[in-house]
Design a protein around this motif. Structure first.
Motif, PDB file in Angstrom:
ATOM      1  N   GLU A  97      49.554  45.529  39.506  1.00 49.74           N
ATOM      2  CA  GLU A  97      48.607  45.507  40.619  1.00 49.74           C
ATOM      3  C   GLU A  97      47.849  46.818  40.744  1.00 49.74           C
ATOM      4  O   GLU A  97      46.685  46.854  41.150  1.00 49.74           O
ATOM      5  CB  GLU A  97      49.378  45.213  41.906  1.00 49.74           C
ATOM      6  CG  GLU A  97      48.539  45.178  43.165  1.00 49.74           C
ATOM      7  CD  GLU A  97      49.405  45.023  44.391  1.00 49.74           C
ATOM      8  OE1 GLU A  97      49.596  43.880  44.829  1.00 49.74           O
ATOM      9  OE2 GLU A  97      49.918  46.058  44.890  1.00 49.74           O
ATOM     10  N   VAL A 101      41.971  44.638  37.686  1.00 47.78           N
ATOM     11  CA  VAL A 101      40.535  44.600  37.984  1.00 47.78           C
ATOM     12  C   VAL A 101      40.208  43.398  38.855  1.00 47.78           C
ATOM     13  O   VAL A 101      39.154  43.355  39.494  1.00 47.78           O
ATOM     14  CB  VAL A 101      39.699  44.554  36.687  1.00 47.78           C
ATOM     15  CG1 VAL A 101      39.892  45.834  35.884  1.00 47.78           C
ATOM     16  CG2 VAL A 101      40.035  43.328  35.847  1.00 47.78           C
ATOM     17  N   ARG A 102      41.119  42.415  38.885  1.00 49.65           N
ATOM     18  CA  ARG A 102      40.923  41.251  39.736  1.00 49.65           C
ATOM     19  C   ARG A 102      42.270  40.780  40.256  1.00 49.65           C
ATOM     20  O   ARG A 102      43.247  40.713  39.506  1.00 49.65           O
ATOM     21  CB  ARG A 102      40.247  40.115  38.971  1.00 49.65           C
ATOM     22  CG  ARG A 102      39.850  38.932  39.859  1.00 49.65           C
ATOM     23  CD  ARG A 102      39.283  37.782  39.056  1.00 49.65           C
ATOM     24  NE  ARG A 102      38.677  36.765  39.927  1.00 49.65           N
ATOM     25  CZ  ARG A 102      38.403  35.532  39.546  1.00 49.65           C
ATOM     26  NH1 ARG A 102      38.662  35.142  38.310  1.00 49.65           N
ATOM     27  NH2 ARG A 102      37.842  34.679  40.376  1.00 49.65           N
ATOM     28  N   GLN A 104      43.900  37.605  42.591  1.00 53.80           N
ATOM     29  CA  GLN A 104      43.721  36.330  43.274  1.00 53.80           C
ATOM     30  C   GLN A 104      45.032  35.982  43.985  1.00 53.80           C
ATOM     31  O   GLN A 104      46.103  36.066  43.386  1.00 53.80           O
ATOM     32  CB  GLN A 104      43.361  35.226  42.276  1.00 53.80           C
ATOM     33  CG  GLN A 104      42.031  35.451  41.560  1.00 53.80           C
ATOM     34  CD  GLN A 104      41.953  34.672  40.256  1.00 53.80           C
ATOM     35  OE1 GLN A 104      42.429  35.134  39.220  1.00 53.80           O
ATOM     36  NE2 GLN A 104      41.365  33.485  40.313  1.00 53.80           N
ATOM     37  N   ALA A 158      39.703  46.758  42.805  1.00 54.10           N
ATOM     38  CA  ALA A 158      39.871  45.421  42.237  1.00 54.10           C
ATOM     39  C   ALA A 158      39.055  44.413  43.029  1.00 54.10           C
ATOM     40  O   ALA A 158      38.834  44.569  44.231  1.00 54.10           O
ATOM     41  CB  ALA A 158      41.347  45.034  42.273  1.00 54.10           C
ATOM     42  N   PHE A 159      38.579  43.380  42.350  1.00 51.53           N
ATOM     43  CA  PHE A 159      37.983  42.241  43.045  1.00 51.53           C
ATOM     44  C   PHE A 159      39.136  41.423  43.614  1.00 51.53           C
ATOM     45  O   PHE A 159      40.043  41.022  42.883  1.00 51.53           O
ATOM     46  CB  PHE A 159      37.145  41.403  42.072  1.00 51.53           C
ATOM     47  CG  PHE A 159      35.935  42.121  41.553  1.00 51.53           C
ATOM     48  CD1 PHE A 159      34.814  42.290  42.367  1.00 51.53           C
ATOM     49  CD2 PHE A 159      35.914  42.646  40.270  1.00 51.53           C
ATOM     50  CE1 PHE A 159      33.692  42.961  41.886  1.00 51.53           C
ATOM     51  CE2 PHE A 159      34.807  43.319  39.789  1.00 51.53           C
ATOM     52  CZ  PHE A 159      33.679  43.478  40.603  1.00 51.53           C
ATOM     53  N   TYR A 160      39.113  41.194  44.920  1.00 48.91           N
ATOM     54  CA  TYR A 160      40.242  40.578  45.617  1.00 48.91           C
ATOM     55  C   TYR A 160      39.779  39.283  46.274  1.00 48.91           C
ATOM     56  O   TYR A 160      38.889  39.280  47.126  1.00 48.91           O
ATOM     57  CB  TYR A 160      40.767  41.544  46.677  1.00 48.91           C
ATOM     58  CG  TYR A 160      42.050  41.117  47.364  1.00 48.91           C
ATOM     59  CD1 TYR A 160      43.286  41.271  46.733  1.00 48.91           C
ATOM     60  CD2 TYR A 160      42.037  40.611  48.655  1.00 48.91           C
ATOM     61  CE1 TYR A 160      44.465  40.906  47.366  1.00 48.91           C
ATOM     62  CE2 TYR A 160      43.214  40.244  49.303  1.00 48.91           C
ATOM     63  CZ  TYR A 160      44.418  40.395  48.648  1.00 48.91           C
ATOM     64  OH  TYR A 160      45.586  40.044  49.273  1.00 48.91           O
ATOM     65  N   TRP A 161      40.388  38.169  45.869  1.00 48.92           N
ATOM     66  CA  TRP A 161      40.038  36.857  46.401  1.00 48.92           C
ATOM     67  C   TRP A 161      41.291  36.240  46.987  1.00 48.92           C
ATOM     68  O   TRP A 161      42.231  35.907  46.263  1.00 48.92           O
ATOM     69  CB  TRP A 161      39.476  35.963  45.304  1.00 48.92           C
ATOM     70  CG  TRP A 161      38.698  34.782  45.840  1.00 48.92           C
ATOM     71  CD1 TRP A 161      39.149  33.796  46.668  1.00 48.92           C
ATOM     72  CD2 TRP A 161      37.313  34.487  45.599  1.00 48.92           C
ATOM     73  NE1 TRP A 161      38.147  32.898  46.951  1.00 48.92           N
ATOM     74  CE2 TRP A 161      37.009  33.302  46.312  1.00 48.92           C
ATOM     75  CE3 TRP A 161      36.318  35.101  44.853  1.00 48.92           C
ATOM     76  CZ2 TRP A 161      35.742  32.711  46.291  1.00 48.92           C
ATOM     77  CZ3 TRP A 161      35.060  34.534  44.832  1.00 48.92           C
ATOM     78  CH2 TRP A 161      34.770  33.352  45.541  1.00 48.92           C
ATOM     79  N   ASN A 194      33.953  43.721  47.437  1.00 45.86           N
ATOM     80  CA  ASN A 194      34.967  43.285  46.470  1.00 45.86           C
ATOM     81  C   ASN A 194      35.996  42.336  47.064  1.00 45.86           C
ATOM     82  O   ASN A 194      36.924  41.904  46.375  1.00 45.86           O
ATOM     83  CB  ASN A 194      35.698  44.498  45.883  1.00 45.86           C
ATOM     84  CG  ASN A 194      36.416  45.334  46.936  1.00 45.86           C
ATOM     85  OD1 ASN A 194      35.813  45.706  47.945  1.00 45.86           O
ATOM     86  ND2 ASN A 194      37.676  45.640  46.710  1.00 45.86           N
ATOM     87  N   THR A 218      44.699  40.286  36.979  1.00 50.32           N
ATOM     88  CA  THR A 218      43.987  40.448  35.712  1.00 50.32           C
ATOM     89  C   THR A 218      43.822  41.928  35.422  1.00 50.32           C
ATOM     90  O   THR A 218      43.267  42.670  36.242  1.00 50.32           O
ATOM     91  CB  THR A 218      42.601  39.780  35.771  1.00 50.32           C
ATOM     92  OG1 THR A 218      42.760  38.397  36.097  1.00 50.32           O
ATOM     93  CG2 THR A 218      41.888  39.905  34.428  1.00 50.32           C
ATOM     94  N   CYS A 224      46.395  38.421  31.928  1.00 52.21           N
ATOM     95  CA  CYS A 224      46.662  37.942  33.283  1.00 52.21           C
ATOM     96  C   CYS A 224      48.156  37.689  33.478  1.00 52.21           C
ATOM     97  O   CYS A 224      48.810  37.068  32.640  1.00 52.21           O
ATOM     98  CB  CYS A 224      45.882  36.663  33.570  1.00 52.21           C
ATOM     99  SG  CYS A 224      46.020  36.079  35.282  1.00 52.21           S
TER     100      CYS A 224
END
Length: 277
Positions: A97, A101-102, A104, A158-161, A194, A218, A224
């Protein structure tokens, strides 16, 4: 906090768990086998906890606290020893973590971990060990805040969704005041480019990941790792085919969630509700 300091804190808590169990057992004049019979757990399991090679389950910590009348000592130690509230098997995920970079996430009954306020996080940790002294959770709360800062507020975050069940909004963890502030903080975080949050409303009915939580990380190299957790167990998964299957389920759950704008409206509605109450 450096990775070395993180390891030292976690290792120290595990060692304290092991030595505390051994000391209380010896003080009671019990052998490992005798203790196992009295609390209905195998002596091999207890021996592994005493040597620090295995963390106890929640049911074992409850049994130990009840048997030795330690007022939540073992339950509190488990929270600290289990890496910011997650079981030992999630350590690899927590390390990944830091450089992901991403990220989810899908959560059921709680707000997404990296978007929680310290007060909300403390209330969650305390619920796992209600009789433990408040200061027991200080390190765990600090670690969770540092995780959020490292992943979401670094120079290249990081891109966090995050997808969350409406149940997480409806459950007033820590009380209405703490919940209101937690929702206000989460809403503020979604203003960052982000970060995206969606809500799975009750009206969506069942979905593929109902009853658990899911995280996909990711790395910079495109690899991943996924982490799936249920009530009292979890697993880190890296096998490509299995990861793809889990991401497919995540996509299905995402498709049932409200669009981002409607999700934020629902979060605001709950925030106002807690404020008015």
């Amino acid at each position: 906090m450096t990775e070395r300091n993180l390891d030292m804190r976690q290792s120290g808590a595990r060692d304290l768990m092991a030595t505390s169990l051994k000391a209380h057992r010896a003080r009671a004049g019990l052998s490992v086998r005798a203790l196992g019979k009295e609390i209905n757990f195998t002596h091999g399991y207890i021996a592994r906890v005493e040597t620090g090679t295995q963390m106890p389950s929640e049911s074992l910590t409850r049994a130990l606290d009840a048997h030795f009348e330690t007022d939540g000592l073992f339950a509190g130690l488990m929270v600290l020893a289990s890496h910011d509230g997650a079981p030992n098997y999630s350590r690899a995920a927590l390390m990944k973590e830091r450089t992901a970079v991403r990220i989810q996430v899908l959560t059921g009954n709680t707000l997404p971990g990296l978007l929680q306020t310290p007060e909300y996080a403390r209330a969650l940790f305390a619920s796992a060990a209600p009789k433990a002294p408040p200061e027991t959770f200080d390190d765990a709360v600090i670690l969770r805040r540092e995780r959020s800062h490292t992943a979401l507020e670094r120079e290249e975050p990081a891109f966090y969704w995050a997808i969350m069940d409406e149940a997480a909004l409806a459950r007033p963890v820590g009380g209405k005041e703490i919940m209101c502030e937690a929702l206000r903080h989460m809403h503020t975080m979604t203003c960052r480019q982000n970060i995206v949050v969606q809500v799975l409303p009750f009206t969506a009915g069942a979905y593929s990941m109902l009853g658990g939580s899911f995280t996909a990380l990711t790395g910079p190299d495109g690899s991943c790792m996924t982490y799936v957790e249920s009530f009292s167990s979890g697993a880190t998964i890296e096998e490509p085919r299995r990861v793809a299957e889990l991401l497919h389920q995540f996509d299905h759950s995402q498709a049932r969630a409200l669009p981002e704008s409607e999700s934020l409206e629902m979060i605001e509605q709950y925030e106002r509700r807690y404020a008015d109450e």
